[in-house]
Scaffold this motif. Sequence first.
Motif, PDB file in Angstrom:
ATOM      1  N   ALA A 166       0.851  -1.383   0.002  1.00  0.00           N
ATOM      2  CA  ALA A 166      -0.053   0.001   0.026  1.00  0.00           C
ATOM      3  C   ALA A 166       1.064   1.322   0.028  1.00  0.00           C
ATOM      4  O   ALA A 166       1.630   1.515   1.241  1.00  0.00           O
ATOM      5  N   TRP A 167       0.860   1.893  -1.182  1.00  0.00           N
ATOM      6  CA  TRP A 167       1.698   3.386  -0.961  1.00  0.00           C
ATOM      7  C   TRP A 167       0.617   4.066  -0.562  1.00  0.00           C
ATOM      8  O   TRP A 167      -0.830   3.959  -0.865  1.00  0.00           O
ATOM      9  N   ARG A 168       0.790   5.046   0.054  1.00  0.00           N
ATOM     10  CA  ARG A 168      -0.162   6.047   0.818  1.00  0.00           C
ATOM     11  C   ARG A 168       0.322   7.440   0.891  1.00  0.00           C
ATOM     12  O   ARG A 168       1.608   7.981   0.538  1.00  0.00           O
TER      13      ARG A 168
ATOM     14  N   MET B 246      -6.731   1.818  -6.054  1.00  0.00           N
ATOM     15  CA  MET B 246      -6.638   3.224  -5.519  1.00  0.00           C
ATOM     16  C   MET B 246      -7.950   3.792  -4.987  1.00  0.00           C
ATOM     17  O   MET B 246      -8.938   3.513  -5.608  1.00  0.00           O
ATOM     18  N   LEU B 247      -7.715   4.360  -3.726  1.00  0.00           N
ATOM     19  CA  LEU B 247      -8.835   4.705  -3.316  1.00  0.00           C
ATOM     20  C   LEU B 247      -8.611   6.212  -2.330  1.00  0.00           C
ATOM     21  O   LEU B 247      -7.439   6.266  -2.059  1.00  0.00           O
ATOM     22  N   CYS B 248      -9.388   7.236  -1.960  1.00  0.00           N
ATOM     23  CA  CYS B 248      -9.041   8.287  -1.794  1.00  0.00           C
ATOM     24  C   CYS B 248     -10.300   9.021  -1.099  1.00  0.00           C
ATOM     25  O   CYS B 248     -11.521   8.709  -1.230  1.00  0.00           O
ATOM     26  N   TYR B 249     -10.044   9.535   0.265  1.00  0.00           N
ATOM     27  CA  TYR B 249     -11.309  10.538   0.919  1.00  0.00           C
ATOM     28  C   TYR B 249     -10.654  11.300   1.809  1.00  0.00           C
ATOM     29  O   TYR B 249      -9.602  11.499   2.062  1.00  0.00           O
TER      30      TYR B 249
ATOM     31  N   TRP C 275      -2.795   3.544  -2.413  1.00  0.00           N
ATOM     32  CA  TRP C 275      -2.642   2.878  -3.683  1.00  0.00           C
ATOM     33  C   TRP C 275      -2.083   1.306  -3.498  1.00  0.00           C
ATOM     34  O   TRP C 275      -1.013   1.208  -3.136  1.00  0.00           O
ATOM     35  N   TYR C 276      -2.939   0.218  -3.708  1.00  0.00           N
ATOM     36  CA  TYR C 276      -2.397  -0.904  -3.632  1.00  0.00           C
ATOM     37  C   TYR C 276      -1.549  -1.473  -5.089  1.00  0.00           C
ATOM     38  O   TYR C 276      -2.419  -1.404  -5.933  1.00  0.00           O
TER      39      TYR C 276
ATOM     40  N   VAL D 287       4.802  10.434  -0.330  1.00  0.00           N
ATOM     41  CA  VAL D 287       4.420   9.028  -0.292  1.00  0.00           C
ATOM     42  C   VAL D 287       5.083   8.162   0.959  1.00  0.00           C
ATOM     43  O   VAL D 287       6.281   8.454   1.233  1.00  0.00           O
ATOM     44  N   PHE D 288       4.280   7.447   1.519  1.00  0.00           N
ATOM     45  CA  PHE D 288       4.723   6.429   2.368  1.00  0.00           C
ATOM     46  C   PHE D 288       4.363   5.095   2.208  1.00  0.00           C
ATOM     47  O   PHE D 288       3.627   5.123   1.187  1.00  0.00           O
ATOM     48  N   LEU D 289       4.556   4.179   2.870  1.00  0.00           N
ATOM     49  CA  LEU D 289       4.722   2.821   2.387  1.00  0.00           C
ATOM     50  C   LEU D 289       4.369   1.800   3.365  1.00  0.00           C
ATOM     51  O   LEU D 289       4.829   1.657   4.576  1.00  0.00           O
TER      52      LEU D 289
END
Length: 383
Positions: free
Chosen positions: A169-171, A201-204, A224-225, A283-285
Motif C-alpha cells: 500500500a503506497w499512501r 486506489m481509493l481516496c477520501y 494505492w495498492y 508518499v509512504f509505504l
Amino acid sequence: MDDETFTALVIGGSVGGLAAAHELRSAGADVGVYERSAGPTQARGAGIVMQPEVESLLNRTGTSARDVCVELSERQHLTRRGETARYPAPQLMTTWDTLYRALRDPLEDVCYRQDSTLDGVLVEGDGVTVSFSDGHTARSDFLVGADGIGSATRRLLDSTPPVYAGYVAWRGLEAESGLPGHLVELLADRFTFFEAPGMQMLCYLVPGSTGERRDGERRVNWVWYTNVAEHDLPAIMTGRAGKRFAHFVPPDELPQDTIEKVVAQAHTSLPAPFAELVHSSRVFLQPVLDLAPHRMLTDHAVLIGDAAGTVRPHTASGTSKAFGDAAGLAKALRGWRSGLPLPVQALQEWEVVRLDRLVTLAEAGVHLAARSGLGSGRSFFRR
C-alpha cells in the motif's frame, strides 16, 4: 477508582491498546499502558472508516463519532480515461491521530509509559510479570498484548510469524490547502476509487492534523495498492539512510529513486487526477502482511487486534476488530477479582467468538484483494 477489582497491563499504546484500557477500566481494572515509542506515537496508516465498534466506545467516553469525522455523501468511481460514476453512499471517515486523541485524553489519570520496549513475559501463579529493555519491571493480574503486527508480546508467547501477501500500500496524507483546487473539488465529500488488474486506489477526506473538519482545513487521504514481487520488497522497505523497515516506511524515508518510480507508474497507470495526487504527495509505504490466527488466550495473558491476527485493509475492519476484541474481553472479565480463579470458560468463549470473527474478516479480505488481482490469492486462514 474505589471499585477496582484487578490489575491489568496493556502492551501497546496505539488505538487498540487505548480501547483495551477503556474497556478494562469499565470492568473495574486498574490499568497501565506501555508503549515502545519514545515520542509521539506515529500512525501506521492514515484514514479509518468509522465502524459500529469504534462508534460505541466513543459514545461511552462522551465523544460523538461525528465530532471526530469528515462526512461523505457519495461514492465515485474513476475510469482510466477520466469518466466518473457517482452514487449516494453516506459514510463517516476519521484518522488514526484524531481517534488516538479522542481516546487518549480521557485516560490522563492512567499510567501511560512510553519508551518501553518489552523483552520478557513470565506467566506464573496468579499473575504476569513483564520486563522492559530499560530494566523496568511490572506485575499484574492480567496482560493484554495490543502491540500490533510486530507484537513483542506475541513473539514471547507464540512464534507465529507474519507472511507477505504479495502487494503493498503506497499512501499519502496531505493538507487539502496544499493541493490544487480542482483536485479538492473533485474529491471532497466523496469516497473516490479506481480499479484495474493488479491495482486499486481509493481516496477520501479526513480531519486535519489537530482534528479540524471545516473546508480548507481537512486532509486528503489516499492509498494505492500495487503488486510487488517478494524479492523486490527489501529494496523498497529500505529507507534513505539504509535502515531496513519491517512494517512501515514513514514519509520522507523513501529514497528518491523509489519515489520517482512510483510517480512514473502513477502517470502511466492511474486516472490523471489520481496521478496528480500521487505526484503532489509525500508518499509512504506499508507492505500488506497476513498473520494467521493461532491463539489469543494463554492463562493470564491475551492477544488482541493485529497482535492476534491480521485482516486485509480492504475490509476497513482492522481497527474495529481490535475494539471488538477489547469489548468482548472486558465482558468476559467483568465480575472477576484479583486472587480468584480466572473466569476460564468466559475467556475461552470470548476467544472462540473473536477467532471466528477474525477468520471471517481475513478470508473476506483475501477474496477482495484477489478480485482486484492483488497478491497471490492464497488464504492462510483456515477454520
